[in-house]
Scaffold this active site. Structure first.
Site, PDB file in Angstrom:
ATOM      1  N   ASN A   1      34.922  54.956  49.138  1.00  0.00           N
ATOM      2  CA  ASN A   1      35.156  53.604  49.662  1.00  0.00           C
ATOM      3  C   ASN A   1      36.400  53.674  50.537  1.00  0.00           C
ATOM      4  O   ASN A   1      37.509  53.758  50.018  1.00  0.00           O
ATOM      5  CB  ASN A   1      35.358  52.629  48.498  1.00  0.00           C
ATOM      6  CG  ASN A   1      35.753  51.238  48.983  1.00  0.00           C
ATOM      7  OD1 ASN A   1      35.706  50.946  50.188  1.00  0.00           O
ATOM      8  ND2 ASN A   1      36.150  50.382  48.053  1.00  0.00           N
TER       9      ASN A   1
ATOM     10  N   LYS B 291      37.683  51.441  52.292  1.00  0.00           N
ATOM     11  CA  LYS B 291      38.401  50.156  52.406  1.00  0.00           C
ATOM     12  C   LYS B 291      38.711  49.918  53.896  1.00  0.00           C
ATOM     13  O   LYS B 291      37.909  50.313  54.733  1.00  0.00           O
ATOM     14  CB  LYS B 291      39.628  50.159  51.509  1.00  0.00           C
ATOM     15  CG  LYS B 291      39.270  50.562  50.072  1.00  0.00           C
ATOM     16  CD  LYS B 291      40.371  50.374  49.078  1.00  0.00           C
ATOM     17  CE  LYS B 291      39.874  50.805  47.693  1.00  0.00           C
ATOM     18  NZ  LYS B 291      40.842  50.561  46.635  1.00  0.00           N
TER      19      LYS B 291
ATOM     20  N   GLU C 161      35.604  49.986  37.515  1.00  0.00           N
ATOM     21  CA  GLU C 161      36.892  50.225  38.160  1.00  0.00           C
ATOM     22  C   GLU C 161      37.956  49.348  37.504  1.00  0.00           C
ATOM     23  O   GLU C 161      38.123  48.173  37.899  1.00  0.00           O
ATOM     24  CB  GLU C 161      36.816  49.871  39.645  1.00  0.00           C
ATOM     25  CG  GLU C 161      35.832  50.699  40.428  1.00  0.00           C
ATOM     26  CD  GLU C 161      36.220  50.795  41.899  1.00  0.00           C
ATOM     27  OE1 GLU C 161      36.454  51.909  42.355  1.00  0.00           O
ATOM     28  OE2 GLU C 161      36.313  49.755  42.571  1.00  0.00           O
TER      29      GLU C 161
ATOM     30  N   GLU D  34      39.070  43.912  44.902  1.00  0.00           N
ATOM     31  CA  GLU D  34      39.876  43.381  46.017  1.00  0.00           C
ATOM     32  C   GLU D  34      39.213  42.153  46.623  1.00  0.00           C
ATOM     33  O   GLU D  34      39.895  41.219  47.055  1.00  0.00           O
ATOM     34  CB  GLU D  34      40.108  44.493  47.057  1.00  0.00           C
ATOM     35  CG  GLU D  34      41.097  45.523  46.515  1.00  0.00           C
ATOM     36  CD  GLU D  34      40.895  46.939  46.999  1.00  0.00           C
ATOM     37  OE1 GLU D  34      40.200  47.150  48.013  1.00  0.00           O
ATOM     38  OE2 GLU D  34      41.433  47.864  46.348  1.00  0.00           O
TER      39      GLU D  34
ATOM     40  N   GLY E  87      44.474  52.584  42.889  1.00  0.00           N
ATOM     41  CA  GLY E  87      45.619  52.836  43.764  1.00  0.00           C
ATOM     42  C   GLY E  87      46.935  53.003  43.032  1.00  0.00           C
ATOM     43  O   GLY E  87      47.991  53.043  43.665  1.00  0.00           O
TER      44      GLY E  87
ATOM     45  N   SER F 176      41.995  55.771  40.950  1.00  0.00           N
ATOM     46  CA  SER F 176      42.876  56.955  40.996  1.00  0.00           C
ATOM     47  C   SER F 176      42.150  58.257  40.673  1.00  0.00           C
ATOM     48  O   SER F 176      42.705  59.152  40.040  1.00  0.00           O
ATOM     49  CB  SER F 176      44.095  56.753  40.082  1.00  0.00           C
ATOM     50  OG  SER F 176      44.887  55.670  40.558  1.00  0.00           O
TER      51      SER F 176
ATOM     52  N   HIS G 133      33.766  44.123  44.602  1.00  0.00           N
ATOM     53  CA  HIS G 133      34.980  44.941  44.433  1.00  0.00           C
ATOM     54  C   HIS G 133      36.135  44.035  44.006  1.00  0.00           C
ATOM     55  O   HIS G 133      36.230  42.891  44.446  1.00  0.00           O
ATOM     56  CB  HIS G 133      35.317  45.667  45.743  1.00  0.00           C
ATOM     57  CG  HIS G 133      36.344  46.739  45.541  1.00  0.00           C
ATOM     58  ND1 HIS G 133      37.683  46.453  45.448  1.00  0.00           N
ATOM     59  CD2 HIS G 133      36.210  48.078  45.374  1.00  0.00           C
ATOM     60  CE1 HIS G 133      38.340  47.595  45.234  1.00  0.00           C
ATOM     61  NE2 HIS G 133      37.471  48.587  45.189  1.00  0.00           N
TER      62      HIS G 133
HETATM   63  P1  13P Z   1      41.641  54.486  44.455  1.00  0.00           P
HETATM   64  O1  13P Z   1      40.774  55.716  44.311  1.00  0.00           O
HETATM   65  O2  13P Z   1      42.504  54.520  45.681  1.00  0.00           O
HETATM   66  O3  13P Z   1      42.380  54.186  43.193  1.00  0.00           O
HETATM   67  O4  13P Z   1      40.640  53.240  44.707  1.00  0.00           O
HETATM   68  C1  13P Z   1      39.558  53.059  43.870  1.00  0.00           C
HETATM   69  C2  13P Z   1      38.689  52.002  44.447  1.00  0.00           C
HETATM   70  O5  13P Z   1      39.042  50.845  44.499  1.00  0.00           O
HETATM   71  C3  13P Z   1      37.385  52.426  44.984  1.00  0.00           C
HETATM   72  O6  13P Z   1      36.575  51.328  45.246  1.00  0.00           O
END
Ligand code: 13P
Length: 264
Positions: free
Chosen positions: A14, A16, A176, A108, A182, A222, A106
């Protein structure tokens, strides 16, 4: 195929809001060459790329022209088919771009765009309507973890997301934990397995035994080349949804090649 009930693992990147369409070309070529140099067997692991909308046509064309065996997905879609929804993108358009997957719910988007469980369920219906496989994201915040433990919120979110889904439909579930995204602090493989097994039980209840046996449950938060093998050893974890580490071709290739470091 792997020992996880014959489910082909899915390693999904992803991106983003990173990499414009020119950077995407360089990235996809580098990833492809890195895997080729390592003699990676394309059918041992499915690779999914989830670039920004503006990159999709370019990446589609490149995958097609160079016969690169990666699947394409989008990071979101509209719950609507077409019409006066400025800024939205229809699942019908994504299907025309040969997208196989679309990420829905997601954390976010739940946090910054107020996506409720109802919106997520409507988007899951839209994905299926247009022949896309929804990658349904669920996960608890640090506060949820403190108050309810790790599985209650993801289980409730997935139950709501699957409420209108037909028996036997194809879905991918991504667990997740928000606190792991992150942060550099991944869940442990045991924690991921515990929640993944409960999420598979939700799938079984909602859309049947056969669908549950086929459904890939991914872990995200992560994930790195140094911790992926531990997650992939778990019986109910069938892949990963990778953010930051999916932006570096060598690192993402090492995650895709986790089978080479199982046992290390
Ligand atoms: P990270 O791998 O940067 O922690 O992000 C995970 C994520 O949100 C994938 O959709």
């Amino acid at each position: 195929m792997n020992e996880n009930g014959g489910r082909t693992p899915l390693i999904a990147g992803n991106w983003k809001m990173n990499l414009d369409h020119l950077q995407a070309v360089a990235f996809v070529q580098k990833l492809h060459w890195t895997l080729k140099d390592a003699k990676h067997e394309a059918d041992s692991v499915e690779v999914g790329l989830f670039p920004p909308f503006t990159d999709l046509r370019t990446v589609q064309t490149l995958l097609d022209a160079d016969k690169i065996p990666f699947e394409l997905g989008a990071q979101d879609l509209s719950a609507h088919d077409s019409g006066a929804y400025t800024g939205e993108v229809s699942g019908a358009f994504l299907a025309k771009l040969a997208c196989r997957y679309v990420i829905i719910g997601h954390s976010e988007r739940r946090a910054y765009h107020d996506e409720t469980d109802e919106v997520v369920a409507a988007k899951v219906a839209a994905a299926h309507k247009h022949g896309l496989v929804p990658v349904i994201c669920v996960g608890e915040t640090a506060e949820d973890l403190e108050a309810h433990g790790s599985s209650a919120v993801p289980v409730a979110q997935l139950t709501a997301a699957l409420a209108g889904v037909a028996a036997g439909a194809e879905v991918v579930v991504a667990y997740e934990p928000v606190w792991a995204i992150g942060s550099g602090q991944a869940a442990t493989p045991d924690q991921a397995q515990d929640v993944a097994a409960k999420l598979r039980a939700v799938v079984r209840e909602a859309i049947g035994d056969e669908a549950a046996a086929r459904t890939r449950v991914l872990y995200g938060g992560s994930v790195k080349s140094s911790n992926i093998a531990g997650f992939m050893r778990e019986p109910d974890v069938d892949g990963a949804l990778v953010g930051g580490a999916s932006l570096v071709p060598e690192e993402f290739a090492a995650i895709i090649r986790y089978q080479n470091h199982v046992g290390v």
